[in-house]
Write a protein that holds these residues in place. Structure first.
Motif, short mmCIF file in Angstrom:
data_model
loop_
_atom_site.label_atom_id
_atom_site.label_comp_id
_atom_site.label_asym_id
_atom_site.label_seq_id
_atom_site.Cartn_x
_atom_site.Cartn_y
_atom_site.Cartn_z
N TYR A 67 1.42 9.32 4.67
CA TYR A 67 0.85 8.11 4.12
C TYR A 67 1.68 7.28 3.30
O TYR A 67 1.50 5.94 3.05
CB TYR A 67 -0.31 8.49 2.93
CG TYR A 67 -1.45 9.31 3.88
CD1 TYR A 67 -1.75 9.01 5.10
CD2 TYR A 67 -2.18 10.27 3.21
CE1 TYR A 67 -2.77 9.74 5.77
CE2 TYR A 67 -3.23 11.03 3.89
CZ TYR A 67 -3.52 10.68 5.18
OH TYR A 67 -4.43 11.47 5.71
N LEU A 121 -3.66 2.60 -6.54
CA LEU A 121 -3.84 2.18 -5.29
C LEU A 121 -5.15 1.22 -5.21
O LEU A 121 -5.18 0.18 -4.65
CB LEU A 121 -4.23 3.19 -4.21
CG LEU A 121 -3.43 4.36 -4.03
CD1 LEU A 121 -3.71 5.70 -3.95
CD2 LEU A 121 -2.64 3.76 -2.85
N ALA A 162 1.50 6.69 -6.75
CA ALA A 162 0.54 7.50 -7.35
C ALA A 162 1.10 8.82 -7.13
O ALA A 162 0.63 9.78 -8.16
CB ALA A 162 -0.75 7.11 -6.48
N ASP A 167 -6.20 7.99 -7.85
CA ASP A 167 -6.14 7.24 -8.90
C ASP A 167 -7.09 7.59 -10.20
O ASP A 167 -6.54 7.49 -11.26
CB ASP A 167 -6.79 5.84 -8.57
CG ASP A 167 -5.80 4.94 -7.98
OD1 ASP A 167 -4.76 5.38 -7.95
OD2 ASP A 167 -6.22 3.70 -7.40
N ALA A 194 -7.45 8.09 -1.78
CA ALA A 194 -6.82 7.23 -2.90
C ALA A 194 -7.72 7.23 -4.08
O ALA A 194 -7.12 7.03 -5.48
CB ALA A 194 -6.90 5.68 -2.13
N ILE A 232 0.96 -1.14 -0.03
CA ILE A 232 0.00 0.05 0.08
C ILE A 232 0.64 1.32 0.08
O ILE A 232 0.59 2.11 -0.72
CB ILE A 232 -1.10 -0.01 1.01
CG1 ILE A 232 -1.86 -1.16 1.04
CG2 ILE A 232 -1.69 1.19 1.38
CD1 ILE A 232 -2.84 -1.35 2.37
N LYS A 233 1.99 1.28 0.75
CA LYS A 233 2.79 2.49 0.84
C LYS A 233 3.70 2.88 -0.48
O LYS A 233 3.56 3.73 -1.04
CB LYS A 233 3.93 2.33 2.13
CG LYS A 233 3.23 1.92 3.43
CD LYS A 233 2.89 3.42 3.87
CE LYS A 233 2.67 3.35 5.43
NZ LYS A 233 2.47 4.75 5.87
N MET A 292 -4.71 -2.50 -3.65
CA MET A 292 -5.83 -3.02 -2.86
C MET A 292 -6.49 -4.07 -3.20
O MET A 292 -6.72 -5.28 -2.76
CB MET A 292 -6.96 -1.71 -2.49
CG MET A 292 -6.32 -0.82 -1.60
SD MET A 292 -7.43 0.47 -1.17
CE MET A 292 -7.36 1.45 -2.37
N ALA A 348 2.54 1.64 -3.49
CA ALA A 348 1.40 2.06 -4.30
C ALA A 348 1.32 3.76 -4.30
O ALA A 348 1.01 4.47 -5.12
CB ALA A 348 0.08 1.55 -4.28
N THR A 349 1.02 4.19 -2.99
CA THR A 349 0.61 5.34 -2.51
C THR A 349 1.77 6.37 -3.04
O THR A 349 1.41 7.37 -3.88
CB THR A 349 0.65 5.71 -0.96
OG1 THR A 349 -0.48 4.70 -0.67
CG2 THR A 349 0.32 6.98 -0.64
#
Length: 152
Positions: free
Chosen positions: A43, A72, A19, A64, A60, A12-13, A76, A15-16
């Motif tokens: 984040y 994200l 992004a 996206d 998120a 998740i981190k 997920m 992907a953040t």
């Protein structure tokens, strides 16, 4: 106690952070989302102080939407489907050929549906089934990529 593992938190981190980079960096993301860049930095941080802080769902989604790729959402999805899409196995020539065949099936089904210039309900259903099959194979490949699959 957190419900996700450190490995999943890292996904998740990552992907953040990806992004943010895709939109032009944390400052551009902050401007786009109307959130302080210091908050957004937390984040994406894997540091001890911010390890438990994750991007809010509304942010998120908006991030996206503003990017060409849903970083994200894909992260997920890979975590939600992790127990159904086993991230095991090897990526090799057969994997690529199988995926190519599945994607070709989508194109062939769609082309057949277009032959008469109209797509009826049965044809839409047939194309949709091919797309779902392709999405499942792509999800498996994505899980392998996200979880460090082996390459032969």
């Amino acid at each position: 106690m957190r419900a996700i593992s450190n490995e999943h938190a890292d996904i998740i981190k990552t992907a953040t952070a990806s992004a943010y980079e895709a939109i032009g960096g944390v400052s551009r993301a902050a401007d786009a989302l109307c959130v302080a860049s210091s908050t957004l930095t937390k984040y994406a941080s894997t540091g001890k102080d911010w390890r438990e802080n994750f991007i809010r769902l509304d942010l998120a989604i908006e991030l996206d939407r503003r990017n060409d790729y849903p970083f994200l959402l894909n992260a997920m999805t890979s975590l939600v489907r992790a127990d159904r899409v086993a991230p095991t196995g090897k990526v090799n020539a057969f994997t690529v050929l199988k995926l190519n065949g599945v994607l070709d099936d989508v194109v062939r089904e769609f082309a057949a549906a277009l032959e008469d210039g109209e797509i009826d309900a049965a044809e839409r259903l047939a194309v949709s089934r091919r797309i779902v099959a392709a999405q499942e194979d792509l999800a498996r490949l994505n899980a392998l990529m996200m979880h460090g699959g082996q390459y032969a």
